[in-house]
Scaffold this active site. Structure first.
Site, mmCIF file in Angstrom:
data_model
loop_
_atom_site.group_PDB
_atom_site.id
_atom_site.type_symbol
_atom_site.label_atom_id
_atom_site.label_comp_id
_atom_site.label_asym_id
_atom_site.label_seq_id
_atom_site.Cartn_x
_atom_site.Cartn_y
_atom_site.Cartn_z
ATOM 1 C CE1 TYR A 155 -2.760 5.563 10.412
ATOM 2 C CE2 TYR A 155 -3.874 6.807 12.135
ATOM 3 C CZ TYR A 155 -3.488 5.601 11.587
ATOM 4 O OH TYR A 155 -3.829 4.428 12.212
ATOM 5 C CD GLU A 243 -3.883 1.846 10.022
ATOM 6 O OE1 GLU A 243 -3.198 2.282 10.960
ATOM 7 O OE2 GLU A 243 -3.695 0.730 9.508
#
Length: 450
Positions: A155, A243
């Site tokens: 991530y 993101e």
């Protein structure tokens, strides 16, 4: 989402006293401002295009707005396995359900024919997820991606954080899953690296984060290059968040961005016109779109008491006191500190366009905003819209006496209160009366004194 997980995790900070203080503060509670803001969000295929233009590796992919085009793209990719992704601006696509009956907005397909069949069940159908609510959001296109065989998933995100007074890199070795759950269950799995807004990202920072994430030695430099490119893109486009979930390492040792979400600062729309021209209004509440045209901050809620307030903090307090007295706000509506009478009238149009609104509470504290201007807008709206629901008004501050005189002279059924507590109690009672009357199919008319 990156902005919601800054409150947890381990900070990767230098040993300066200033950063120690910041680290201590973050450890306690690193919250972003809670007031509603509009940050432009674009579809995944647009994010892919921007990433590719800025040197970030992505899978081969192309967007389709018809099932036939999806079929043609699948054939042209030359890959036996492809992924079909519904282009809807909402989280939880994979666990969502289409009104067509198809379960999941991200599906694997093993032939062009299967891609076409899936596209038929997605395009021009609403996808319902936890974020969209029962209303769902329309899917106008699908993204057809080659399937990648991934060795590891990570991530990575960049967002703005007021506690760091600038951008921060957020990363984790646990990608491809709900990052909020990771942050809640294992805060130490979240890595944070603040970046100086003046100096920009340094290569040693990027390498440090890549190593902490657990990239293999031959992928660390690739990952660091990608972080630098993403940061430069973040600044270049006035983004508020980038993101990547997951950021992956494939079986050939390549670092690839598999999924992307990018938000942009609306305050920079004047210099990012090309980006903001990509806004998809079909993915937004029509009332919120109309509100933005009048420079009003409006968010639809599910109650029956319309709220018109100046200032986000006062608006939140107003909604709280309505709830305290047993009512339910139908909206958040902040007219700002310098609203005109016409903006107030537009605000009333927005509130009354919701059929669930049974009463309206106006709560204005006049500082920069003059109470008499608000009163003029209320009177104009009440006359033009022929309002048949009760309006409770609480005005305090600049030109308040003039405002009260205007309301009294208008002859309209507007109930004025000096106390916010009294106003909230009154509007809750009136909304209850209106609800009971409508349920019983009884026409209720209000006259003053009530």
């Amino acid at each position: 989402m990156a902005s919601t997980i800054c409150r947890v995790g381990r900070s990767v900070l230098t040993k300066s006293s200033r950063n120690k203080a910041i680290s201590k503060y973050i450890g306690a509670n690193c919250l972003l401002p809670s007031e509603p803001r509009r940050h432009l969000s674009v579809h995944e295929y647009i994010s892919y295009d921007l990433l590719q233009k800025n040197g970030v590796r992505i899978p081969r992919a192309e967007v389709a707005s018809t099932p036939q085009r999806a079929y043609e793209i699948a054939k042209s990719l030359g890959s036996e396995d492809v992924v079909v992704k519904a282009q809807v601006l909402a989280g939880g696509r994979g666990k969502g359900e289409f009104e067509s009956g198809l379960k999941g907005g991200v599906k694997m397909a093993y032939s062009p024919e299967e891609v076409k069949a899936l596209a038929e069940q997605m395009i021009n159908h609403k996808l319902i997820t936890k974020q969209t609510g029962a209303a769902g959001r329309i899917c106008k296109s699908v993204l057809i991606c080659e399937r990648m065989y991934l060795r590891r998933e990570f991530y990575f995100a960049i967002t703005m954080e007021r506690a760091f007074m600038g951008p921060v890199l957020i990363a984790s070795a646990q990608g491809g899953v709900n990052i909020e759950d990771v942050a809640a269950e294992n805060p130490d799995a979240i890595i944070k690296e603040p970046v100086s807004i003046t100096a920009g990202i340094q290569r040693e920072q990027a390498v440090k984060v890549a190593k902490l994430m657990g990239f293999t030695d031959n992928c660390v430099d690739q990952a660091a290059d990608m972080f630098i490119n993403l940061y430069e893109m973040f600044i270049k486009y006035d983004a508020t968040m980038i993101e990547i979930n997951p950021l992956a390492e494939d079986n050939h040792g390549n670092v690839i961005c598999m999924d992307a979400k990018i938000n942009f600062d609306d305050n920079a729309a004047f210099r990012q016109k090309e980006i903001h021209a990509l806004r998809d209004l079909t993915q937004e509440d029509p009332r919120e779109v109309e509100a933005s045209k009048s420079d009003l901050n409006y968010i639809q809620l599910d109650g029956d008491i319309g709220c018109l307030v100046n200032g986000a903090g006062l608006a939140m307090s107003t909604m709280d006191i309505i709830k305290l007295h047993g009512g339910s706000p139908a909206n958040f509506l902040d007219v700002g500190g310098g609203a005109s009478a016409d903006q107030v009238k537009q605000a009333f149009k927005l509130i009354t366009s919701d059929p669930n609104v049974h009463a309206i509470l106006v709560n204005i504290f006049g500082g920069i905003m003059r109470c008499d201007v608000i009163a003029q807008g209320i009177i104009a709206a009440a006359n033009e819209l022929e309002l048949k629901i009760p309006i409770v008004v609480r005005l305090q501050g600049t030109q308040v006496e003039d405002a009260k005189a205007l309301i009294a002279a208008s002859g309209l059924r507007i109930l004025a209160c000096d106390s916010l507590d009294e106003a909230a109690k009154m509007v809750v009672k009136l909304a209850d009366i209106m609800t009971l009357a409508r349920d019983a199919h009884v026409d209720v008319k209000f006259q003053l004194p009530i």
